[in-house]
Design a protein around this motif. Structure first.
Motif, PDB file in Angstrom:
ATOM      1  N   TYR A   3      65.619 -16.493   1.301  1.00  0.00           N
ATOM      2  CA  TYR A   3      65.064 -17.200   2.446  1.00  0.00           C
ATOM      3  C   TYR A   3      66.073 -17.180   3.590  1.00  0.00           C
ATOM      4  N   ASP A   4      65.552 -17.446   4.808  1.00  0.00           N
ATOM      5  CA  ASP A   4      66.408 -17.541   5.999  1.00  0.00           C
ATOM      6  C   ASP A   4      66.231 -18.903   6.651  1.00  0.00           C
ATOM      7  N   GLU A   5      65.188 -19.055   7.483  1.00  0.00           N
ATOM      8  CA  GLU A   5      64.953 -20.316   8.175  1.00  0.00           C
ATOM      9  C   GLU A   5      64.083 -21.231   7.316  1.00  0.00           C
ATOM     10  N   VAL A   6      64.415 -22.520   7.322  1.00  0.00           N
ATOM     11  CA  VAL A   6      63.667 -23.472   6.497  1.00  0.00           C
ATOM     12  C   VAL A   6      63.136 -24.651   7.295  1.00  0.00           C
ATOM     13  N   PHE A   7      63.682 -24.905   8.484  1.00  0.00           N
ATOM     14  CA  PHE A   7      63.326 -26.121   9.217  1.00  0.00           C
ATOM     15  C   PHE A   7      61.927 -26.008   9.814  1.00  0.00           C
ATOM     16  N   ALA A   8      61.166 -27.094   9.742  1.00  0.00           N
ATOM     17  CA  ALA A   8      59.852 -27.173  10.375  1.00  0.00           C
ATOM     18  C   ALA A   8      59.719 -28.548  11.022  1.00  0.00           C
ATOM     19  N   PRO A   9      59.308 -28.614  12.291  1.00  0.00           N
ATOM     20  CA  PRO A   9      59.210 -29.914  12.968  1.00  0.00           C
ATOM     21  C   PRO A   9      58.016 -30.729  12.489  1.00  0.00           C
ATOM     22  N   VAL A  10      58.185 -32.039  12.443  1.00  0.00           N
ATOM     23  CA  VAL A  10      57.094 -32.981  12.190  1.00  0.00           C
ATOM     24  C   VAL A  10      57.161 -34.070  13.256  1.00  0.00           C
ATOM     25  N   ALA A  11      56.041 -34.716  13.479  1.00  0.00           N
ATOM     26  CA  ALA A  11      55.979 -35.750  14.507  1.00  0.00           C
ATOM     27  C   ALA A  11      56.771 -36.982  14.078  1.00  0.00           C
ATOM     28  N   ARG A  12      57.543 -37.531  14.997  1.00  0.00           N
ATOM     29  CA  ARG A  12      58.230 -38.784  14.737  1.00  0.00           C
ATOM     30  C   ARG A  12      57.233 -39.935  14.796  1.00  0.00           C
ATOM     31  N   LEU A  13      57.548 -40.991  14.060  1.00  0.00           N
ATOM     32  CA  LEU A  13      56.627 -42.128  14.052  1.00  0.00           C
ATOM     33  C   LEU A  13      56.581 -42.814  15.412  1.00  0.00           C
TER      34      LEU A  13
ATOM     35  N   VAL B 162      48.403 -34.326  16.802  1.00  0.00           N
ATOM     36  CA  VAL B 162      49.720 -34.703  16.284  1.00  0.00           C
ATOM     37  C   VAL B 162      49.805 -34.195  14.854  1.00  0.00           C
ATOM     38  N   ILE B 163      50.873 -33.473  14.534  1.00  0.00           N
ATOM     39  CA  ILE B 163      51.004 -32.809  13.234  1.00  0.00           C
ATOM     40  C   ILE B 163      52.122 -33.445  12.434  1.00  0.00           C
TER      41      ILE B 163
ATOM     42  N   ALA C  26      55.785 -31.211  17.596  1.00  0.00           N
ATOM     43  CA  ALA C  26      54.666 -31.413  16.678  1.00  0.00           C
ATOM     44  C   ALA C  26      53.436 -31.971  17.383  1.00  0.00           C
ATOM     45  N   VAL C  27      53.387 -31.914  18.713  1.00  0.00           N
ATOM     46  CA  VAL C  27      52.235 -32.390  19.484  1.00  0.00           C
ATOM     47  C   VAL C  27      51.683 -31.224  20.296  1.00  0.00           C
TER      48      VAL C  27
END
Length: 518
Positions: free
Chosen positions: A144-154, A258-259, A244-245
């Motif tokens: 694997y290389d990249e692992v980060f994925a954005p999520v919406a903050r609360l 919103v994801i 994430a929006v």
């Protein structure tokens, strides 16, 4: 009577004095009903209800439990159905192909993870079986290389809910089934055949993955890349200040998404546009339309004519049950006024694991309870080596929650929709390092949307400097919030008022010249 005669202890271990003498009482089992002396008087004449086999008792005990592995789940109708659905979903999505293992590669193991899904009231909604890869054996740069994925903050979720309530929009909830299976891999990855579903006569072969599986380190990244491409293909644009929006604008209407991994919140000014988006997503992915938003990441959401209410009532009761305080006496404030705690207290140590678990649960409860923020942040500083005084402070917070489980935030429909911030700071109150505490809260339409309470990173030399540091943190948050609101609503950025209660800090902001103490 002398003073020494007045001092009595209620027990040998008690440190509380002047309670009076120990009251004598009859034992729980008197001599007359002692089984060793009078067995005929301890006989229970209740009729026998019958007998059950030990296997039946185990089935009753485990009927609502989650199996720990495949052997515990196999043979049970609901779990067999869930595993078959998971395998069918993987094969339908063309996630893998059966091949011989190439030289120089090692296969990644798989395991089954079982979860019972419940709603806010604790009612079982579905039995879920997930096939998960043992991604911990993957090597960076090889598998694997990249692992980060954005999520919406609360904070973003609360802001979107506040905007929707103010505009009178309805918020819908969508869930993508087996979301990670849609992510396309760019690396070569091989996995073993899942337990219980090996191909007869081909047990030595492995599966080559063309799409991601849960547990792979690159699976979140691959899914986010896939979803990003699909949404942009539908005409949505990603917000610059919140990855994430997504928003889509027409001449008269706007749609906002919103994801959070595989959960999608959808709102906007046109129900027709929202329905069209749902149909588009159902054509691309296998979706679950959960209707209007009612439960999301532990937040209980209620939408009505007056606005949107969010609470964590069920979660608060769960914390009280977990800590054994569901029947405790409640208090009116979360912390005793003027309480001073330190790391070097000479009190006895308590179980650090239980303390950290309790404080961690309390921190998640602050997502709808700004009134708990300072108290929970204060006890969070002592998780390394908690003492009895720290545990007592955490218990005081739980007793306050006992009487306020139904508290939450009600975002109103009417109002001016104005963003106002408040900042405050304590000065040199920490007993260990003399650092102050920054407190910031922002209100949208007179309801809080984001707040924080944390220890400052440096030691302030004056109360003016401490307040100025808090105001700086508030200014950073204000810049982000006003930019996000303008990006979502496609309106011009409006100035944000930040209220500070220190005249010296206000003067320093207005005249930012160099001072030795700032």
């Amino acid at each position: 009577m002398e003073d020494d005669e007045l001092i009595e202890f209620s027990s040998p271990e008690s440190k509380v004095q002047r309670r009076g003498p120990i009251r004598t009482c009859t034992p729980l089992i008197s001599n007359k009903s002692d089984p060793a002396r009078a067995p005929e008087k301890t006989y229970d004449n209740t009729q026998i209800q019958g007998f059950k086999k030990l296997t039946e008792v185990y089935e009753l005990l485990l009927s609502e439990g989650e199996p720990g592995n495949f052997k515990e789940a196999v043979g049970k109708k609901e779990w067999d159905k869930a595993m078959n659905e998971e395998i069918a979903s993987i094969e339908k999505n063309k996630t893998w192909t059966l091949v011989d293992l190439p030289n120089g590669h090692r296969p990644i193991g798989l395991k089954w993870v079982f979860k019972i899904k419940k709603d806010a009231k604790g009612k079982i909604t579905r039995h879920k079986a997930r096939l998960v890869a043992k991604g911990y054996i993957q090597q960076h740069g090889v598998d694997y290389d990249e692992v980060f994925a954005p999520v919406a903050r609360l904070e973003t979720v609360r802001l979107v809910l506040a905007l929707s309530a103010h505009k009178g929009w309805l918020v819908h909830h969508l869930d993508v089934k087996t979301a990670f299976l849609h992510g396309e891999l760019s690396e070569e990855a091989f996995v073993k055949q899942p337990e219980g579903f090996e191909k007869k006569g081909q047990e030595e072969k492995v599966y080559k993955l063309t799409k991601a599986l849960y547990g792979l380190k690159q699976a979140p990244r691959a899914w986010n890349t896939k979803l990003d491409g699909v949404l942009k293909g539908y005409g949505f644009k990603r917000c610059q200040l919140e990855q994430a929006v997504y928003t889509k604008r027409t001449s008269h209407d706007i749609t906002i998404i919103v994801i959070y991994v595989d959960d999608l919140l959808v709102t906007g000014s046109s129900q027709q546009q929202i329905s069209q988006f749902k149909r588009q997503m159902e054509q691309t992915f296998e979706m679950s339309d959960l209707g209007l938003l009612t439960y999301y990441l532990g937040l209980e959401v209620s939408q009505g004519n007056s606005g949107i209410k969010i609470t964590q009532q069920s979660y608060a009761k769960k914390i009280l049950r977990m800590t054994g305080l569901e029947d405790c006496n409640s208090t009116k404030i979360p912390m005793e006024p003027g309480l001073k705690l330190g790391k070097n207290d000479e009190e006895e140590e308590v179980d650090a694991t239980d303390y950290r678990r309790t404080v961690g649960c309390l921190r998640y409860l602050t997502h709808t309870r700004p009134d708990l923020m300072y108290a929970v942040g204060y006890v969070s500083r002592y998780m390394q080596s908690p003492k009895a005084t720290h545990h007592q402070a955490a218990k005081h917070i739980l007793r306050y929650i006992k009487g306020t489980t139904d508290l939450g935030i009600h975002y109103l429909r009417e109002g001016k929709g104005k963003l106002v911030g408040f900042s405050d700071s304590s000065y040199s109150v920490d007993m260990d390092d003399g650092k102050g505490t920054t407190g910031v809260v922002f209100y949208f339409n007179e309801r809080p949307v984001t707040w924080l309470s944390q220890k400052q990173s440096t030691v302030a030399l004056s109360s003016c400097e401490a307040e100025y540091m808090a105001a700086t943190a508030a200014a950073c948050q204000a810049i982000w919030l006003k930019g996000l609101i303008a990006d979502i609503t496609d309106e011009k950025e409006k100035p944000v008022v930040i209220k500070i209660d220190n005249k010296s800090a206000i003067a320093l902001v207005k005249n930012p010249v160099f001072h030795g103490r700032s």
